[in-house]
Design a protein around this motif. Structure first.
Motif, PDB file in Angstrom:
ATOM      1  N   TRP A 156     -17.837  42.189  78.995  1.00 29.73           N
ATOM      2  CA  TRP A 156     -16.512  42.786  78.822  1.00 29.73           C
ATOM      3  C   TRP A 156     -15.638  41.935  77.899  1.00 29.73           C
ATOM      4  CZ3 TRP A 156     -11.715  40.798  80.622  1.00 29.73           C
ATOM      5  CH2 TRP A 156     -10.625  41.638  80.376  1.00 29.73           C
ATOM      6  N   LEU A 157     -15.693  40.616  78.062  1.00 29.43           N
ATOM      7  CA  LEU A 157     -14.902  39.737  77.206  1.00 29.43           C
ATOM      8  C   LEU A 157     -15.273  39.908  75.734  1.00 29.43           C
ATOM      9  CD1 LEU A 157     -14.756  36.401  79.248  1.00 29.43           C
ATOM     10  CD2 LEU A 157     -12.878  37.989  78.802  1.00 29.43           C
ATOM     11  N   ALA A 158     -16.542  40.203  75.474  1.00 32.70           N
ATOM     12  CA  ALA A 158     -16.980  40.384  74.093  1.00 32.70           C
ATOM     13  C   ALA A 158     -16.236  41.527  73.420  1.00 32.70           C
ATOM     14  CB  ALA A 158     -18.488  40.638  74.045  1.00 32.70           C
ATOM     15  N   THR A 159     -15.791  42.516  74.200  1.00 34.06           N
ATOM     16  CA  THR A 159     -15.062  43.652  73.622  1.00 34.06           C
ATOM     17  C   THR A 159     -13.651  43.271  73.187  1.00 34.06           C
ATOM     18  OG1 THR A 159     -14.132  44.444  75.735  1.00 34.06           O
ATOM     19  CG2 THR A 159     -16.354  45.189  75.151  1.00 34.06           C
ATOM     20  N   LEU A 160     -13.169  42.089  73.620  1.00 33.32           N
ATOM     21  CA  LEU A 160     -11.811  41.657  73.286  1.00 33.32           C
ATOM     22  C   LEU A 160     -11.754  40.776  72.039  1.00 33.32           C
ATOM     23  CD1 LEU A 160     -10.535  40.681  76.857  1.00 33.32           C
ATOM     24  CD2 LEU A 160     -10.391  42.898  75.713  1.00 33.32           C
ATOM     25  N   LYS A 161     -12.901  40.443  71.473  1.00 34.06           N
ATOM     26  CA  LYS A 161     -12.959  39.467  70.383  1.00 34.06           C
ATOM     27  C   LYS A 161     -12.033  39.816  69.233  1.00 34.06           C
ATOM     28  CE  LYS A 161     -16.204  37.148  67.269  1.00 34.06           C
ATOM     29  NZ  LYS A 161     -17.631  37.012  66.868  1.00 34.06           N
ATOM     30  N   ASP A 162     -11.993  41.089  68.836  1.00 32.28           N
ATOM     31  CA  ASP A 162     -11.190  41.483  67.683  1.00 32.28           C
ATOM     32  C   ASP A 162      -9.723  41.694  68.030  1.00 32.28           C
ATOM     33  OD1 ASP A 162     -13.445  41.420  66.080  1.00 32.28           O
ATOM     34  OD2 ASP A 162     -13.938  43.520  66.465  1.00 32.28           O
ATOM     35  N   LYS A 163      -9.357  41.472  69.296  1.00 30.50           N
ATOM     36  CA  LYS A 163      -7.973  41.680  69.730  1.00 30.50           C
ATOM     37  C   LYS A 163      -7.206  40.368  69.891  1.00 30.50           C
ATOM     38  CE  LYS A 163      -9.314  45.909  72.153  1.00 30.50           C
ATOM     39  NZ  LYS A 163      -9.378  46.630  73.450  1.00 30.50           N
TER      40      LYS A 163
END
Length: 454
Positions: free
Chosen positions: A363-370
């Motif tokens: 799930w944290l990987a989905t926040l990388k570009d944010k």
């Protein structure tokens, strides 16, 4: 205090400090990644870029041999002597309200080891690094602060032994390193100024040229071989384990360039002593990071994750120490260890700890570009931490700690020539590092050497 409040406080304090140097209009303040102890913040003032270096808390300055005022004076002396050190602009004072530290003019180049190791002429950079070290070692003590300490080798080992006991006194490979150092203390050499942390990660480079040397907080007088060896530790060579001189080239080329630049002849035995010394030192330094977090001195996530990098140093240390073991033991092979597939239990029902950690990491990987800047770095650290938890949640693990074995090592009743200690410690070191940092380059080297597996 939230992050935005902290930045506003820093901006106000920096404005006060920079005004003393004749600059104003602070803008673009952002936290830089990296730094095991001190914080670095980049900002602009008067159309130029600067870097603030400061302690994350006043507790971090307790017990240090000197403060930021002395560190700044050392950097000024080095810069004035032609060393690739930054220009110090102003030092913080209590009335600035933002802690202890100083501001430097930003230098060109990157500190990113990956980018540096990809540069086209590593041999050229290695020569410049060697020459820079030779200049550091030739600095006139009379031009340096009198409060800079001189290392006493035996006292240094005794201090590390106390750190070891404070951390539990139960890591056998570190105990072997401490015992070896106690048995092999060299005669004192003529002391020179050591940078103390000269390695990839603390140097700046651009187009295969050295452009800067950072992080002078560990500067001291001592044996020049300590500086020469530290940057050659496997942990600081990153992906280029095959290049033993700072990840840039061969040791013989490094030594030759150092001597050609005015450095004294390199003694290979003293160099090995300091390789082992500094590997033990950094293993204990990593362990200590957890105590900073536990006591509340610094609750940053990096502290607890860096503490698990002890396993990197233990494997590197065992590779160094086994050179003294009997040839038959050195050449013996371990049974091939089972891979993750055979180690994993087949789970049914509710999710296990490792599965939960993996789900959070995904799930944290989905926040990388944010996120950006230091928050992106923290996110990567958090995913690494969750990976450790996931890999540790498996059966058939050997114990890492053994206080009784450590006591036997210090008493001299056991060593790498006794029983099957070497192979037992090899097994433990491989298993621990496979859990903590499975991509560490030396792991593949050790696995091949010890098991015959590619």
């Amino acid at each position: 205090m939230g992050e935005s409040d902290a930045i506003r406080t820093l901006e106000g304090g920096l404005a006060t400090a920079m005004a003393r140097a004749g600059y104003s209009d602070i803008s673009g303040l952002r936290r830089l990644t990296g730094g095991a102890t001190m914080e670095s913040w980049r900002f602009s003032a008067g159309g130029e870029d600067y870097v603030l270096r400061r302690a994350p808390s006043l507790a971090f300055m307790e017990g240090r041999p000197y403060g930021h005022d002395v560190e700044a004076a050392v950097i000024r002396a080095a810069h004035g002597a032609g060393v690739k050190a930054p220009e110090v602009m102003v030092e913080l004072v209590p009335d600035d309200g933002i802690g202890s530290g100083f501001v430097m003019r930003a230098l060109p180049g990157t500190p990113d080891p990956k980018a540096i190791l990809a540069m086209e002429q590593p041999d050229q950079l290695l020569r410049e690094v060697a020459g820079d070290l030779a200049r550091i070692h030739s600095l006139d003590p009379a031009r340096l602060p009198a409060s800079i300490p001189t290392m006493d080798y035996a006292e240094g080992i005794a201090g590390m032994r106390q750190q070891f006991e404070d951390a539990g006194g139960d890591r056998p490979i570190i105990a072997l390193g401490l015992r070896w150092l106690t048995d092999h203390v060299p005669d004192a050499a003529t002391p020179v100024l050591n940078h103390g942390d000269y390695r990839l990660g603390n140097i700046l480079a651009e187009d295969s040229h050295l452009t800067g040397v950072l992080d002078w907080e560990l500067a001291h007088f001592g044996d020049r071989h300590e500086d020469l060896a530290f940057g050659c530790m496997a942990v600081w060579r990153f992906a280029r384990y095959d290049r033993p001189a700072l990840g840039l080239g061969a040791l013989e080329d490094y030594f030759a360039a150092y001597e050609a630049a005015g450095g004294a002849p390199v003694d290979r035995e003293r160099f090995r002593f300091w390789m082992i010394y500094r590997t033990v030192w950094w293993a204990l330094g990593c362990l200590r990071m957890a105590s900073f977090w536990r006591t509340g001195q610094d609750r940053m996530l990096e502290r607890v994750v860096i503490s698990r990098r002890t396993s990197e140093n233990e494997l590197d240390l065992l590779l160094l120490l086994e050179e003294d073991a009997p040839a038959a033991l050195r050449d013996s092979k371990l049974e091939v260890l089972p891979d993750d597939a055979t180690c994993q239990e087949t789970r049914r029902g509710e999710a296990g700890f490792g599965e939960i950690a993996t789900a959070i990491a995904e799930w944290l990987a989905t926040l990388k570009d944010k996120v950006e800047w230091h928050d992106r770095f923290q996110l990567a650290v958090a995913r690494n931490a969750l990976g450790m938890l996931a890999r540790e949640d498996r059966p058939f693990r050997r114990p890492v700690t053994d206080a009784g074995l450590c006591a036997d090592i210090f008493a001299g009743t056991t060593n790498l020539a006794e029983r099957d200690l070497l192979n037992e410690l090899r097994q433990r070191a491989l298993q621990k590092l496979e859990t903590d940092v499975p991509k560490y380059p030396a792991l593949a080297v050790a696995r091949n050497k010890w098991t015959g597996e590619d």
